[in-house]
Motif scaffolding. Sequence first.
Motif, short mmCIF file in Angstrom:
data_model
loop_
_atom_site.label_atom_id
_atom_site.label_comp_id
_atom_site.label_asym_id
_atom_site.label_seq_id
_atom_site.Cartn_x
_atom_site.Cartn_y
_atom_site.Cartn_z
N GLN A 48 1.02 -1.02 -0.20
CA GLN A 48 0.38 -0.10 0.00
C GLN A 48 1.24 1.56 -0.36
O GLN A 48 1.68 1.38 0.80
CB GLN A 48 -0.94 0.07 1.34
CG GLN A 48 -1.88 -1.72 1.37
CD GLN A 48 -2.77 -1.35 0.20
OE1 GLN A 48 -3.12 -0.18 0.25
NE2 GLN A 48 -2.86 -2.48 -0.05
N GLN A 49 0.80 2.31 -1.08
CA GLN A 49 1.02 3.00 -0.48
C GLN A 49 1.36 4.16 0.91
O GLN A 49 0.08 3.94 1.72
CB GLN A 49 0.57 4.71 -1.10
CG GLN A 49 0.67 4.62 -2.47
CD GLN A 49 -0.19 6.16 -3.14
OE1 GLN A 49 -0.56 6.63 -2.39
NE2 GLN A 49 0.29 5.95 -4.67
N SER A 50 2.44 4.42 1.34
CA SER A 50 2.43 5.23 2.55
C SER A 50 2.06 6.67 2.28
O SER A 50 1.69 7.07 0.98
CB SER A 50 4.10 5.64 3.31
OG SER A 50 4.78 6.38 1.73
N ALA A 51 1.19 7.08 3.57
CA ALA A 51 0.31 8.74 3.13
C ALA A 51 1.64 9.40 2.79
O ALA A 51 1.37 10.76 2.62
CB ALA A 51 0.10 8.69 4.36
N ASP A 52 2.47 9.71 3.41
CA ASP A 52 4.04 10.53 3.44
C ASP A 52 5.13 10.43 3.46
O ASP A 52 5.55 9.23 3.69
CB ASP A 52 3.40 11.57 4.65
CG ASP A 52 3.86 13.21 4.07
OD1 ASP A 52 3.95 12.88 3.33
OD2 ASP A 52 4.44 14.11 4.92
#
Length: 163
Positions: A48-52
């Motif tokens: 999953q993509q990290s948020a930041d």
Amino acid sequence: MQWAEEDFELPPGVFRLALSAPINNCNYVMYHGTTRATAQLILKSGFQQSADGMLGRGVYLSRDLQKASRYPIQSPEWDRVVITVKVNVGKVIAIHYQGHPRQTTWHNPMYGEMFDTAWVPPNCGMVKSGLEEDCVWDPNQIQILKIINPQPKQSGCGAACYM
């Protein structure tokens, strides 16, 4: 701690670490350091993509096994594993200094050309370790190959030593 890939054969058309920039649209072996529990979640549901992060949203990887084996930094060595992946990097941008105008906007079309991967070159001053880092926008470009566990050393260092 030492990490090793025992007798790992590269899949056809995949390249190992080089000090040069990743070549657009090529496949590379990369690594993602994480905890044992998180690795199981990734195996079950995918990345999953990290948020930041330093390069904004995306999946943080490295073509350098030693870089990935340091993560997560706050976790004890015995709880760390490295996920080996195959990545098609797509279109790559080099982010080689703090404050680069595309540092966190490399995938945003509002700021011009869109890129699939942001690459931080080794020894450019952005990463304390001096090791390269990659951020891949689309988790679908990442194929999990295997998990590397640290190996206990065999000679006289006690249960806390890993290689």
